[in-house]
Design a protein around this motif. Structure first.
Motif, PDB file in Angstrom:
ATOM      1  N   SER A 247       8.768  -4.779  -3.344  1.00 40.73           N
ATOM      2  CA  SER A 247       8.115  -4.399  -3.043  1.00 40.73           C
ATOM      3  C   SER A 247       7.384  -3.672  -3.820  1.00 40.73           C
ATOM      4  N   MET A 248       5.409  -3.904  -4.152  1.00 40.19           N
ATOM      5  CA  MET A 248       4.356  -3.510  -4.822  1.00 40.19           C
ATOM      6  C   MET A 248       3.560  -2.931  -3.943  1.00 40.19           C
ATOM      7  N   ARG A 249       2.513  -2.025  -4.632  1.00 41.35           N
ATOM      8  CA  ARG A 249       1.539  -1.236  -3.459  1.00 41.35           C
ATOM      9  C   ARG A 249       0.088  -2.201  -4.008  1.00 41.35           C
TER      10      ARG A 249
ATOM     11  N   GLN B 293      -2.579   4.095   2.419  1.00 43.10           N
ATOM     12  CA  GLN B 293      -1.350   3.494   2.236  1.00 43.10           C
ATOM     13  C   GLN B 293      -1.106   2.250   1.817  1.00 43.10           C
ATOM     14  N   HIS B 294      -0.763   1.979   1.870  1.00 39.10           N
ATOM     15  CA  HIS B 294       0.415   0.296   1.346  1.00 39.10           C
ATOM     16  C   HIS B 294       0.164  -0.777   1.870  1.00 39.10           C
ATOM     17  N   ALA B 295      -1.123  -0.185   2.779  1.00 41.25           N
ATOM     18  CA  ALA B 295      -1.839  -1.597   3.440  1.00 41.25           C
ATOM     19  C   ALA B 295      -3.415  -2.445   3.253  1.00 41.25           C
ATOM     20  N   LEU B 296      -2.919  -2.874   3.305  1.00 40.22           N
ATOM     21  CA  LEU B 296      -4.831  -3.298   3.474  1.00 40.22           C
ATOM     22  C   LEU B 296      -5.198  -4.504   4.321  1.00 40.22           C
ATOM     23  N   THR B 297      -6.266  -4.111   4.290  1.00 42.35           N
ATOM     24  CA  THR B 297      -7.113  -4.658   5.438  1.00 42.35           C
ATOM     25  C   THR B 297      -7.481  -5.034   5.404  1.00 42.35           C
ATOM     26  N   ILE B 298      -8.205  -6.841   5.236  1.00 38.84           N
ATOM     27  CA  ILE B 298      -9.992  -7.160   4.944  1.00 38.84           C
ATOM     28  C   ILE B 298      -9.976  -7.931   6.202  1.00 38.84           C
TER      29      ILE B 298
ATOM     30  N   ILE C 243       2.104  -9.384   6.600  1.00 37.72           N
ATOM     31  CA  ILE C 243       0.659  -9.984   7.194  1.00 37.72           C
ATOM     32  C   ILE C 243       1.370  -9.762   9.346  1.00 37.72           C
ATOM     33  N   LYS C 244       0.227  -9.189   9.388  1.00 36.01           N
ATOM     34  CA  LYS C 244      -0.514  -8.712  10.723  1.00 36.01           C
ATOM     35  C   LYS C 244      -1.119  -9.707  11.232  1.00 36.01           C
TER      36      LYS C 244
ATOM     37  N   GLN D 171      -4.329  -8.092   8.068  1.00 32.28           N
ATOM     38  CA  GLN D 171      -3.580  -6.812   7.456  1.00 32.28           C
ATOM     39  C   GLN D 171      -2.143  -7.279   6.702  1.00 32.28           C
ATOM     40  N   TYR D 172      -2.331  -7.123   5.244  1.00 33.35           N
ATOM     41  CA  TYR D 172      -1.972  -7.430   4.728  1.00 33.35           C
ATOM     42  C   TYR D 172      -0.423  -5.473   3.989  1.00 33.35           C
ATOM     43  N   THR D 173       0.455  -5.904   3.674  1.00 33.81           N
ATOM     44  CA  THR D 173       1.578  -5.207   2.985  1.00 33.81           C
ATOM     45  C   THR D 173       2.886  -5.588   2.501  1.00 33.81           C
ATOM     46  N   ASN D 174       3.290  -4.882   2.013  1.00 35.62           N
ATOM     47  CA  ASN D 174       5.246  -5.424   1.723  1.00 35.62           C
ATOM     48  C   ASN D 174       4.581  -6.316   0.416  1.00 35.62           C
ATOM     49  N   PHE D 175       3.580  -5.602  -0.287  1.00 34.98           N
ATOM     50  CA  PHE D 175       4.160  -7.276  -1.584  1.00 34.98           C
ATOM     51  C   PHE D 175       4.668  -7.784  -2.323  1.00 34.98           C
ATOM     52  N   LYS D 176       5.073  -9.046  -3.270  1.00 33.87           N
ATOM     53  CA  LYS D 176       5.927  -9.296  -3.720  1.00 33.87           C
ATOM     54  C   LYS D 176       5.709 -10.037  -4.468  1.00 33.87           C
ATOM     55  N   ALA D 177       5.867  -9.876  -6.111  1.00 36.07           N
ATOM     56  CA  ALA D 177       5.193 -10.414  -7.467  1.00 36.07           C
ATOM     57  C   ALA D 177       6.076 -11.025  -7.982  1.00 36.07           C
ATOM     58  N   THR D 178       7.197 -11.278  -8.336  1.00 40.05           N
ATOM     59  CA  THR D 178       8.012 -11.149  -9.182  1.00 40.05           C
ATOM     60  C   THR D 178       8.349 -12.187  -9.763  1.00 40.05           C
ATOM     61  N   GLY D 179       8.485 -12.607 -10.788  1.00 36.28           N
ATOM     62  CA  GLY D 179       8.087 -13.989 -11.678  1.00 36.28           C
ATOM     63  C   GLY D 179       8.280 -13.921 -13.243  1.00 36.28           C
TER      64      GLY D 179
END
Length: 297
Positions: free
Chosen positions: A37-39, A57-62, A87-88, A230-238
């Motif tokens: 995971s990434m911030r 902190q690590h959560a983004l709210t839009i 996502i919530k 709300q978004y958190t626990n971002f992953k972008a690997t490749g």
């Protein structure tokens, strides 16, 4: 992102009602645990609506209100990879509102772009959210919208807790996952029906009242604003667009060469049988000369 066909509801597959929902069997493999995971600030930036975006902190709210929505974008483009976020969603009346997590190259190829979507279609009181998956190839904005929609109800309430939604994109397949459960696999059958150009990762919330909820029957009602995601626990690997050619695609299964295990396939079919409510290939009112991957061989 496309509007639904006016006769869509006539073609929906009967799904298990939320009151009778049951959790899928275990897929026995959990790809989200294989990727770090990434911030938000490590891999993403605001794209639009910065005044409607908050980082805690690590959560983004839009959020969306009468004045604007908001969106974000990955810093780097990718040519393959695993892309996920927990996502919530907001409870209550959210008709007309789209909360999205997707891949696209629309800014690099306006009017002739590729896109891979996870979209949550807002709803009215007492009705469940719809999760729409979609794939566009070269030209979803050129006046001839060719969507490849599959729609699902979920086996949980996405407003109560965070759940992890992900797209696995390789040169041979696209797999959509919810909490590590594969819900859809879109294989490459030809160069004309598969996105191959680099794409960025996006998230957004916006007003799609013209089509989002029951073909536009219910619109966004700003008496209930703001509409929040709300978004958190971002992953972008490749492999990024700048990675060396020796960079190999990641996998959603124990098999490094890709594909799904027998158990993962079985669980995917289990979900599709019980929770899929629309499959574009089963929509016989559509012109499938534009979606030749639907043809039976």
């Amino acid at each position: 992102m496309a509007y639904a066909h006016p006769l869509l509801l006539l073609l929906m597959v009967v799904a298990v009602p939320p009151s009778a929902a049951s959790w899928p069997p275990s897929p026995a493999y959990f790809p989200s645990t294989k990727f770090r995971s990434m911030r938000f600030t490590q891999g993403f930036r605001n794209l639009w609506g910065p005044q409607h975006q908050s980082l805690d902190q690590h959560a983004l709210t839009i959020w969306l209100d009468r004045t604007s929505g908001s969106g974000f974008k990955s810093v780097r483009p990718f040519r393959s990879g695993y892309f996920g976020a927990s996502i919530k969603l907001q409870a209550g009346y959210t008709a007309g509102v789209i909360t999205a997590f997707y891949l696209s190259n629309s800014e690099a190829h306006p009017g002739y772009h590729d896109e891979v979507d996870i979209e949550f279609l807002g709803t009215t009181f007492g009705k469940p959210y719809v999760l729409q998956t979609n794939v566009y190839i070269r030209g979803s904005g050129d006046g001839r919208i060719i969507g490849r929609e599959m729609k699902f109800h979920l086996w949980f309430d996405p407003t109560e807790h965070f759940h992890h939604y992900a797209i696995l994109w390789t040169p041979t397949e696209i797999i959509f996952l919810v909490d590590d459960v594969p819900i859809r696999r879109y294989p490459r059958k030809s160069a004309a029906t598969f996105p191959m150009r680099p794409m960025w990762v996006y998230g957004s919330i916006w007003d799609a009242s013209s089509w989002a909820t029951e073909d536009g029957k219910y619109k966004a009602d700003y008496r209930y604003q703001p509409f929040v995601a709300q978004y958190t626990n971002f992953k972008a690997t490749g492999c990024t667009a700048y990675s060396p050619l020796r960079c190999g695609p990641v996998s959603a299964s124990p098999n490094p060469s890709g594909g799904l295990t027998r158990q993962q396939y079985w669980v995917m079919r289990w979900v599709q049988k019980r929770y899929m409510i629309y499959n574009y290939c089963k929509d016989y009112r559509r012109d499938h000369s534009l979606t030749p991957e639907c043809w039976r061989r």
